[in-house]
Enzyme design. Structure first.
Site, PDB file in Angstrom:
ATOM      1  N   HIS A   1      53.943  47.073  34.892  1.00 35.63           N
ATOM      2  CA  HIS A   1      53.934  48.323  35.667  1.00 35.63           C
ATOM      3  C   HIS A   1      53.320  49.452  34.831  1.00 35.63           C
ATOM      4  CE1 HIS A   1      57.608  46.459  37.708  1.00 35.63           C
ATOM      5  NE2 HIS A   1      56.806  46.715  38.711  1.00 35.63           N
TER       6      HIS A   1
ATOM      7  N   ASP B   1      51.135  39.602  42.590  1.00 34.63           N
ATOM      8  CA  ASP B   1      51.454  39.434  44.010  1.00 34.63           C
ATOM      9  C   ASP B   1      50.138  39.446  44.792  1.00 34.63           C
ATOM     10  OD1 ASP B   1      54.350  39.334  43.847  1.00 34.63           O
ATOM     11  OD2 ASP B   1      54.167  41.374  43.106  1.00 34.63           O
TER      12      ASP B   1
ATOM     13  N   GLN C   1      50.235  39.900  48.533  1.00 31.34           N
ATOM     14  CA  GLN C   1      50.575  41.288  48.870  1.00 31.34           C
ATOM     15  C   GLN C   1      49.319  42.160  48.800  1.00 31.34           C
ATOM     16  OE1 GLN C   1      54.254  43.603  47.789  1.00 31.34           O
ATOM     17  NE2 GLN C   1      52.983  44.286  46.080  1.00 31.34           N
TER      18      GLN C   1
HETATM   19  O1  PAF Z   1      55.322  45.044  44.729  1.00 33.48           O
HETATM   20  C1  PAF Z   1      56.327  45.752  44.920  1.00 33.48           C
HETATM   21  O2  PAF Z   1      57.014  46.158  43.973  1.00 33.48           O
HETATM   22  C2  PAF Z   1      56.745  46.097  46.348  1.00 33.48           C
HETATM   23  O3  PAF Z   1      56.463  45.061  47.222  1.00 33.48           O
HETATM   24  C3  PAF Z   1      56.117  47.412  46.849  1.00 33.48           C
HETATM   25  C4  PAF Z   1      54.610  47.317  46.928  1.00 33.48           C
HETATM   26  C5  PAF Z   1      56.509  48.553  45.920  1.00 33.48           C
HETATM   27  C6  PAF Z   1      56.644  47.733  48.258  1.00 33.48           C
HETATM   28  O4  PAF Z   1      58.026  47.847  48.268  1.00 33.48           O
END
Ligand code: PAF
Length: 280
Positions: free
Chosen positions: A37, A150, A153
């Site tokens: 992150h 992800d 995603q």
């Molecule tokens: O990847 C994540 O941490 C979550 O899926 C996100 C994109 C913050 C949405 O809640």
């Protein structure tokens, strides 16, 4: 660094920033921050005037109440790390603030939600899509940053941005790994010491599969090899291993070198759901 809990105060602060023509970078997270992150925050810092990080464990994207309950919540430590990374604003709303009423709208991501995460976690991408769309409306960033760990995603959110015309750049950033290859994840802290030692086998299985495909084995042979690999490691419960087209994440039955491919895996270890992928 400002820590805000209400949409209205964040909107007010960002309005001011926009008047000053500040470029806004946004890193949405569910907290329990790790160096993966922080690398997104650093990238955002280098490309924008102001960086917002949201921390919200979004209940609507969990299909398993136990997983939601066990999801690590470490706001104080997260804010410490964000401050060190020179993040400008943390947005940490409550569930009530984000969902004064539960959304009735639902989003269908077409063929992207019938495979892998979409197939195994019913409603997951609907939950992700709605919360990210809400956050995009609140923050209105110029650039939004997501990790490629992800992968599905990222594909789903690219579709959200494209189909709903969000005026922002979605920037997908490489997966950060521990020295032994394990993909960094907020869930890793839940692994026991013993499980943590064997967890890098997930990355090992992806590399094995890649090498076998490039050496000429067929997709089905490689899938069988991977099933056997996990059968020999009974601590893991393999949920899926897929060989997919990088663009649309659909299964590749007949692998051909030269086409961008994503190998995607999910396995439970120590009751923790671990996800990883390898793109080549
Ligand atoms: O990847 C994540 O941490 C979550 O899926 C996100 C994109 C913050 C949405 O809640």
């Amino acid at each position: 660094m400002k820590i805000l809990h209400f949409k209205s105060e964040l909107r007010f602060l960002l309005k001011e920033a926009r008047i000053k023509r500040n470029k806004i970078g946004f890193v949405p997270t569910m907290g329990a921050l790790h160096p993966g992150h922080i690398s997104l925050i650093e990238r955002a810092k280098s490309e924008n005037d102001l960086v917002v990080c949201s921390i919200f464990v979004n209940p609507t994207q969990f299909d398993n109440p136990e997983d939601l309950k066990k999801y690590p919540r470490t706001l104080e430590q997260d804010c410490f790390l964000l401050q060190e990374a020179a993040c400008d604003v943390v947005f940490a709303p409550s569930a009530q603030e984000m969902y004064p009423q539960l959304p009735e709208l639902s989003i269908n991501f077409g063929n992207l939600e019938t495979v892998m995460e979409g197939a195994f976690r019913k409603g997951h991408f609907n939950g992700v899509g709605i919360v990210v769309a809400k956050l995009f409306h609140i923050v209105q960033p110029d650039n939004a940053y997501f990790g490629l760990k992800d992968l599905q995603q990222v594909a789903v959110l690219n579709r959200l941005v494209r189909d709903l015309d969000f005026d922002l750049n979605l920037i997908a950033c490489p997966t950060k790994r521990e020295i032994d290859g394990l993909a960094m994840s907020s869930r890793n802290v839940r692994l026991s010491k013993e499980a943590r030692m064997i967890a890098p086998n997930i990355y090992k299985s992806l590399n094995m599969a890649k090498n076998a495909l490039l050496a000429g084995k067929s997709s089905s042979e490689v899938k069988d090899d991977i099933l056997l690999f996990y059968e020999d490691l009974p601590e893991f419960k393999l949920e899926y291993f897929e060989i997919t087209d990088f663009e649309n994440l659909q299964n590749i039955v007949d692998f051909r070198p030269g086409k961008k491919t994503a190998l995607c895996v999910v396995a439970y270890l120590d009751g923790v759901r671990l996800i990883d992928n390898l793109v080549f």
